[in-house]
Design a protein around this motif. Structure first.
Motif, PDB file in Angstrom:
ATOM      1  N   MET A 203     -18.202  -6.928  -0.292  1.00 26.23           N
ATOM      2  CA  MET A 203     -16.863  -6.940   0.288  1.00 26.23           C
ATOM      3  C   MET A 203     -15.983  -5.890  -0.373  1.00 26.23           C
ATOM      4  O   MET A 203     -15.223  -5.179   0.299  1.00 26.23           O
ATOM      5  CB  MET A 203     -16.236  -8.333   0.140  1.00 26.23           C
ATOM      6  N   ASN A 204     -16.082  -5.766  -1.683  1.00 22.44           N
ATOM      7  CA  ASN A 204     -15.248  -4.802  -2.395  1.00 22.44           C
ATOM      8  C   ASN A 204     -15.566  -3.365  -1.991  1.00 22.44           C
ATOM      9  O   ASN A 204     -14.676  -2.502  -2.013  1.00 22.44           O
ATOM     10  CB  ASN A 204     -15.412  -4.968  -3.908  1.00 22.44           C
ATOM     11  N   ARG A 205     -16.809  -3.110  -1.624  1.00 18.84           N
ATOM     12  CA  ARG A 205     -17.168  -1.746  -1.217  1.00 18.84           C
ATOM     13  C   ARG A 205     -16.503  -1.349   0.094  1.00 18.84           C
ATOM     14  O   ARG A 205     -16.422  -0.157   0.410  1.00 18.84           O
ATOM     15  CB  ARG A 205     -18.685  -1.616  -1.123  1.00 18.84           C
ATOM     16  N   THR A 206     -16.037  -2.309   0.852  1.00 16.24           N
ATOM     17  CA  THR A 206     -15.334  -2.017   2.109  1.00 16.24           C
ATOM     18  C   THR A 206     -13.819  -2.143   1.946  1.00 16.24           C
ATOM     19  O   THR A 206     -13.092  -2.177   2.942  1.00 16.24           O
ATOM     20  CB  THR A 206     -15.795  -2.981   3.219  1.00 16.24           C
TER      21      THR A 206
ATOM     22  N   ARG B 116       0.843  -1.192   0.000  1.00 19.99           N
ATOM     23  CA  ARG B 116       0.000   0.000   0.000  1.00 19.99           C
ATOM     24  C   ARG B 116       0.880   1.244   0.000  1.00 19.99           C
ATOM     25  O   ARG B 116       1.898   1.300   0.700  1.00 19.99           O
ATOM     26  CB  ARG B 116      -0.925   0.012   1.218  1.00 19.99           C
ATOM     27  N   ASP B 117       0.484   2.239  -0.781  1.00 20.09           N
ATOM     28  CA  ASP B 117       1.163   3.532  -0.804  1.00 20.09           C
ATOM     29  C   ASP B 117       0.543   4.404   0.284  1.00 20.09           C
ATOM     30  O   ASP B 117      -0.637   4.758   0.194  1.00 20.09           O
ATOM     31  CB  ASP B 117       0.982   4.184  -2.174  1.00 20.09           C
ATOM     32  N   PRO B 118       1.308   4.761   1.328  1.00 20.35           N
ATOM     33  CA  PRO B 118       0.710   5.512   2.440  1.00 20.35           C
ATOM     34  C   PRO B 118       0.253   6.910   2.035  1.00 20.35           C
ATOM     35  O   PRO B 118      -0.598   7.507   2.708  1.00 20.35           O
ATOM     36  CB  PRO B 118       1.839   5.563   3.469  1.00 20.35           C
ATOM     37  N   ARG B 119       0.794   7.447   0.940  1.00 20.58           N
ATOM     38  CA  ARG B 119       0.409   8.806   0.530  1.00 20.58           C
ATOM     39  C   ARG B 119      -0.922   8.807  -0.202  1.00 20.58           C
ATOM     40  O   ARG B 119      -1.804   9.623   0.097  1.00 20.58           O
ATOM     41  CB  ARG B 119       1.506   9.402  -0.360  1.00 20.58           C
TER      42      ARG B 119
ATOM     43  N   PRO C 107     -11.039  -0.310   1.221  1.00 24.28           N
ATOM     44  CA  PRO C 107     -10.033   0.479   1.950  1.00 24.28           C
ATOM     45  C   PRO C 107      -9.953   0.125   3.427  1.00 24.28           C
ATOM     46  O   PRO C 107      -8.851  -0.012   3.988  1.00 24.28           O
ATOM     47  CB  PRO C 107     -10.506   1.926   1.731  1.00 24.28           C
ATOM     48  N   LYS C 108     -11.118  -0.030   4.067  1.00 25.10           N
ATOM     49  CA  LYS C 108     -11.115  -0.381   5.492  1.00 25.10           C
ATOM     50  C   LYS C 108     -10.581  -1.789   5.702  1.00 25.10           C
ATOM     51  O   LYS C 108      -9.872  -2.054   6.687  1.00 25.10           O
ATOM     52  CB  LYS C 108     -12.527  -0.261   6.065  1.00 25.10           C
TER      53      LYS C 108
ATOM     54  N   PHE D 199      -7.171  -4.318  -4.555  1.00 24.50           N
ATOM     55  CA  PHE D 199      -8.035  -5.309  -3.926  1.00 24.50           C
ATOM     56  C   PHE D 199      -9.321  -5.516  -4.721  1.00 24.50           C
ATOM     57  O   PHE D 199      -9.757  -6.650  -4.950  1.00 24.50           O
ATOM     58  CB  PHE D 199      -8.359  -4.871  -2.493  1.00 24.50           C
ATOM     59  N   VAL D 200      -9.929  -4.423  -5.143  1.00 26.58           N
ATOM     60  CA  VAL D 200     -11.196  -4.530  -5.861  1.00 26.58           C
ATOM     61  C   VAL D 200     -11.004  -5.251  -7.183  1.00 26.58           C
ATOM     62  O   VAL D 200     -11.774  -6.160  -7.535  1.00 26.58           O
ATOM     63  CB  VAL D 200     -11.814  -3.135  -6.083  1.00 26.58           C
ATOM     64  N   ALA D 201      -9.975  -4.883  -7.940  1.00 24.37           N
ATOM     65  CA  ALA D 201      -9.735  -5.520  -9.232  1.00 24.37           C
ATOM     66  C   ALA D 201      -9.394  -6.991  -9.076  1.00 24.37           C
ATOM     67  O   ALA D 201      -9.805  -7.821  -9.898  1.00 24.37           O
ATOM     68  CB  ALA D 201      -8.613  -4.794  -9.972  1.00 24.37           C
TER      69      ALA D 201
END
Length: 336
Positions: free
Chosen positions: A205-208, A162-165, A210-211, A192-194
């Motif tokens: 699941m994909n809608r969540t 993950r890119d923290p920026r 980022p969390k 993750f979604v792709a």
């Protein structure tokens, strides 16, 4: 040296098929569908199926390694942290079969040892010696540290970065030699979604995402499970692998040739390195064993009936579901 039987998992016992995170915290939460409902603490499952996994991985390695492994924007620091964790944890969970001193990884069952550079991924000084399973890897030359460690583990391995920026996540490395009808190369570099978009029913699941990715990186480790019914007990179902009867469209349903395939997946985060390790261990049980109890047959039938048409297709059950449900209902009634 690994003599324990594989754990029997029945994730269908709640009578519902769903695509969700379904995370259990390793070392804290019981797994309700594992025999004995244990609180699991292990990352790697080292049991009497170990030799079979190594043999399958070696066959894939020999056939076309490039179809199963790769990297995409993997930072050396995440590589170092994750590969060091894999080496250290394999050694700690192997009961002395494997050792790691920070430089050399040794496997007394496979009869080989090598000096590893987890930061850059190099493998040096590969040494071979007599051991019970040494013939399995006698003609294999690992190409890097991830490859070497992946061949020592029954689990398939993947690294998420993950890119923290920007917050963007992506699949940064794969060593997946037992895929279930998907090509690891298609997932590399994708978020993750792709990665999960082809999975029927993954929308909620994909809608969540980022969390969920944040939880995996910062709050783990976790364990989760996925499952399906297969018509083959082969581990490697890469789309380019030789075909078998698993998803044949003309083969009649035969309960003696049917299997419950469960994937135990662990997720271990490395927050300081902005990434996570994802492990995948398939378990394949004869279906008659998995539903020997009528209640188990009833629960599996109920779960299969909650699948959407898209999920039935995705799981390769379009031509089998009616006969499979009829057989399960007979078992549930105590007739099969």
């Amino acid at each position: 040296m690994f003599d324990s039987p594989p754990t029997l998992y029945r994730p269908f016992l709640n009578g519902v098929y769903s695509v969700s995170a379904g995370l259990f915290r390793l070392g804290a939460q019981r797994v309700p569908w594992a025999e004995g409902e244990p609180v699991e603490t292990h990352t790697f499952a080292l049991d009497r199926e170990y030799g079979r996994f190594v043999a399958t991985k070696v066959a894939a390695h020999r056939r076309a390694l490039y179809e199963y492994v790769g990297e995409a924007g993997l930072a050396p620091e995440l590589r170092r942290v994750a590969l060091t964790f894999i080496a250290r944890t394999l050694a700690a969970e192997s009961g002395g079969v494997m050792t790691w001193d920070g430089r050399t990884f040794r496997n007394a069952l496979l009869g080989w040892a090598a000096q590893l550079d987890p930061f850059w991924g190099g493998v040096e000084g590969l040494e071979r010696f007599p051991a019970p399973l040494a013939p399995l890897v006698a003609d294999v030359t690992p190409v890097n540290t991830l490859d070497f460690l992946g061949l020592n583990a029954p689990e398939d391995l993947a690294l998420v970065a993950r890119d923290p920026r920007s917050g963007r996540d992506w699949l940064a490395a794969v060593h997946v030699l037992s895929p279930q009808h998907w090509d690891p190369r298609d997932k590399l570099g994708r978020d993750f979604v792709a990665v999960h978009l082809p999975v029927a029913g993954s929308g909620p699941m994909n809608r969540t995402a980022p969390k969920l990715v944040d939880a995996v990186i910062t709050r783990g480790p976790f364990v989760r499970f996925a499952w399906g019914v297969a018509m083959s007990d082969r581990l490697d179902h890469h789309p380019a692998a030789p075909p078998d009867e698993d998803r044949a469209t003309s083969t009649p349903f035969d309960p003696d040739e049917a299997f419950l395939r469960v994937e135990r997946q662990t997720l271990t985060g490395f927050p300081e390195s902005q990434g996570a390790l994802f492990t995948i261990r398939p378990y394949i049980y004869p279906l008659r064993e998995a539903v020997a109890d009528p209640d188990h047959a009833h629960a599996l039938a109920a779960a299969l009936q909650t699948m959407t048409p898209e999920q039935v297709t995705y799981k390769g059950l379009t031509f089998l579901l009616a006969d499979l449900l009829a057989w399960l209902n007979e078992k549930a009634a105590g007739e099969g």
